[in-house]
Design an enzyme around this catalytic site. Structure first.
Site, mmCIF file in Angstrom:
data_model
loop_
_atom_site.group_PDB
_atom_site.id
_atom_site.type_symbol
_atom_site.label_atom_id
_atom_site.label_comp_id
_atom_site.label_asym_id
_atom_site.label_seq_id
_atom_site.Cartn_x
_atom_site.Cartn_y
_atom_site.Cartn_z
ATOM 1 N N PHE A 8 0.853 -1.185 0.000
ATOM 2 C CA PHE A 8 0.000 0.000 0.000
ATOM 3 C C PHE A 8 0.889 1.234 0.000
ATOM 4 C CE2 PHE A 8 -2.526 3.462 1.739
ATOM 5 C CZ PHE A 8 -3.648 3.378 0.928
ATOM 6 N N LYS B 2 2.807 9.795 8.595
ATOM 7 C CA LYS B 2 2.126 9.334 9.810
ATOM 8 C C LYS B 2 2.740 9.844 11.125
ATOM 9 C CE LYS B 2 -0.075 5.272 7.733
ATOM 10 N NZ LYS B 2 -1.495 5.432 7.914
ATOM 11 N N ASP C 82 9.330 2.757 1.515
ATOM 12 C CA ASP C 82 8.162 3.476 2.014
ATOM 13 C C ASP C 82 8.023 3.149 3.499
ATOM 14 O OD1 ASP C 82 5.648 4.247 2.838
ATOM 15 O OD2 ASP C 82 4.590 3.506 1.064
HETATM 16 C C1 LIG Z 1 3.051 2.275 3.821
HETATM 17 C C2 LIG Z 1 2.118 3.402 3.504
HETATM 18 N N1 LIG Z 1 2.413 4.234 2.495
HETATM 19 C C3 LIG Z 1 1.624 5.258 2.172
HETATM 20 C C4 LIG Z 1 0.454 5.485 2.862
HETATM 21 C C5 LIG Z 1 -0.419 6.639 2.466
HETATM 22 O O1 LIG Z 1 -0.311 7.652 3.412
HETATM 23 P P1 LIG Z 1 -1.387 8.832 3.440
HETATM 24 O O2 LIG Z 1 -2.693 8.242 3.800
HETATM 25 O O3 LIG Z 1 -0.839 9.772 4.484
HETATM 26 O O4 LIG Z 1 -1.400 9.448 2.092
HETATM 27 C C6 LIG Z 1 0.093 4.652 3.918
HETATM 28 C C7 LIG Z 1 -1.153 4.854 4.660
HETATM 29 O O5 LIG Z 1 -1.670 3.978 5.313
HETATM 30 C C8 LIG Z 1 0.950 3.577 4.249
HETATM 31 O O6 LIG Z 1 0.655 2.724 5.235
#
Ligand SMILES: Cc1ncc(COP(=O)(O)O)c(C=O)c1O
Length: 385
Positions: free
Chosen positions: A127, A242, A213
């Site tokens: 994700f 986050k 990520d």
């Molecule tokens: C690993 C990862 N990358 C990207 C995101 C996306 O982040 P945002 O919701 O702040 O755009 C998330 C959100 O859960 C995530 O867990």
């Protein structure tokens, strides 16, 4: 009738106050927040030092623009780069934006190497966000459904499978591999200990960028400040969000070496990204983590939860696996368990359900008594299934 678009399905509760590990709803009921706004408020709600930093910055200056120097942004970039061994930083407002910056850097890496149709390898069940590029990078057809045509060219490979990556070594268009060190949204999927080291070696051999990520795994969530530090590696690009703002929206894309030279004036930007308020907040988050030895607490509570959960659930045939790294926790069951979301809420506990697993991202500041009570509630819910 609601004036909100229907893209969320909120549970029937509204919180009006937060304090440490707890949230209070409109009826005055207190809940243990074992989800932390999906991995965001790791240092708890209304943390005094962070609140003070926000208040004092709000009194001084909220926003200017990236057309001028922003002292807190420069300090935050230096701090994050020092802590992660990266060279420089770009700030946006979310995880998706941090990943968009990373994807743009990969595209520029392609241009610099005369590759016209660059491919990024990402993982199945990953994700990376909900913008068009990040949902295209995401390895989950449910997230992509309805949004074709997707941004090309992402090739999805199985996570924790080196051969799946190696199979693309003769594809001259591949420019990067983008991975979560631990897959969060798909239910805390933890790869083999040396997986990232070996992926990095493949990337180095092929002049591919390694993009990690760490939007969810970063900022102490796994017991190290960044999850890839378990592997003693430095990626080419590292994304964060986050926990970095503990509730104030911020995303960061850090880069190293040649990847750090690719964004030049005019190639990327954000109106709000890295403004004085969010950067001052993130700086206070990093100092609290350091001064309060938060990583030690995460590691201590993580082992405590791991041993107590496995003791309590060892004879429970509903539980098929417990996955835990730091305070990323998933309890995999042998059956769908969506109903537990409401049942936990009724027991004043906030959790997440991902597939057939109970997923917890509890506060990094929690103590053993709170762990006991969280474990008891969860085990009782599982027993009653
Ligand atoms: C690993 C990862 N990358 C990207 C995101 C996306 O982040 P945002 O919701 O702040 O755009 C998330 C959100 O859960 C995530 O867990």
């Amino acid at each position: 009738m609601s004036y909100l678009m229907s893209n969320y399905m909120p549970l029937d509760v509204t919180f009006t106050q937060g304090n440490g590990c707890y949230l209070t709803d409109t009826k005055g009921r207190q809940y243990f927040d074992a989800l932390c706004g999906v991995g965001v408020t790791g240092l708890g709600h209304a943390h005094p030092a962070i609140t003070k930093a926000i208040q004092s910055q709000a009194e001084q200056l909220l926003h200017t623009s990236n057309w001028y120097h922003i002292a807190h942004q420069e300090t935050l970039a230096e701090k994050l780069c020092t802590l992660s061994n990266m060279d420089n930083a770009f700030f946006g407002n979310s995880g998706a934006e941090a990943n968009e910056a990373a994807i743009k850097i990969a595209r520029l890496h392609a241009r610099a190497n005369n590759i016209d149709t660059p491919v990024i390898l990402t993982a199945n069940q990953s994700f990376h966000g909900r913008t068009m590029a990040t949902l295209s990078a995401t390895g989950n057809p449910k997230v992509q459904a309805g949004f074709a045509p997707l941004v090309s060219e992402f090739i999805h490979v199985d996570f924790n499978d080196l051969i799946a990556i190696k199979q693309h070594e003769n594809n001259a268009n591949v420019v990067a591999v983008m991975l979560e060190p631990i897959q969060g949204e798909s239910g805390v999927i933890i790869p083999d200990d040396t997986y990232l080291n070996q992926v990095q070696a493949i990337c180095k051999d092929n002049n591919w960028l390694l993009i990690l990520d760490e939007v969810q795994t970063g900022i102490g969530r796994t017991g190290k400040l960044f999850a890839h530090q378990y592997n003693n590696i430095t990626p080419d690009v590292l994304t964060l969000a986050k926990g970095l703002g503990n509730g104030v929206p911020i995303g960061a894309c850090l880069a190293k070496g040649s990847a750090a030279t690719l964004l030049t004036p005019g190639t990327h930007g954000s109106t709000f990204g890295g403004n004085p308020l969010v950067c001052r907040t993130a700086l206070s988050v990093l100092s609290v983590i350091d001064q309060d030895n938060i990583l030690d607490n995460v590691n201590k509570i993580s082992s405590y939860i791991a041993s107590n959960l496995s003791k309590k659930l060892q004879n429970n045939t509903t539980v098929t696996e417990i996955r835990i790294k730091g305070l990323m926790i998933a309890i995999e069951l042998n059956q769908p368990c969506a109903q537990l979301l409401q049942q936990a809420l009724d027991q004043q506990l906030l959790i997440n359900i991902t597939g057939q697993s109970i997923r917890l991202l509890p506060p990094l500041i929690m103590n053993t008594q709170q762990a006991d009570s969280m474990i008891d509630t969860i085990c009782n819910l599982i027993d009653a299934l």
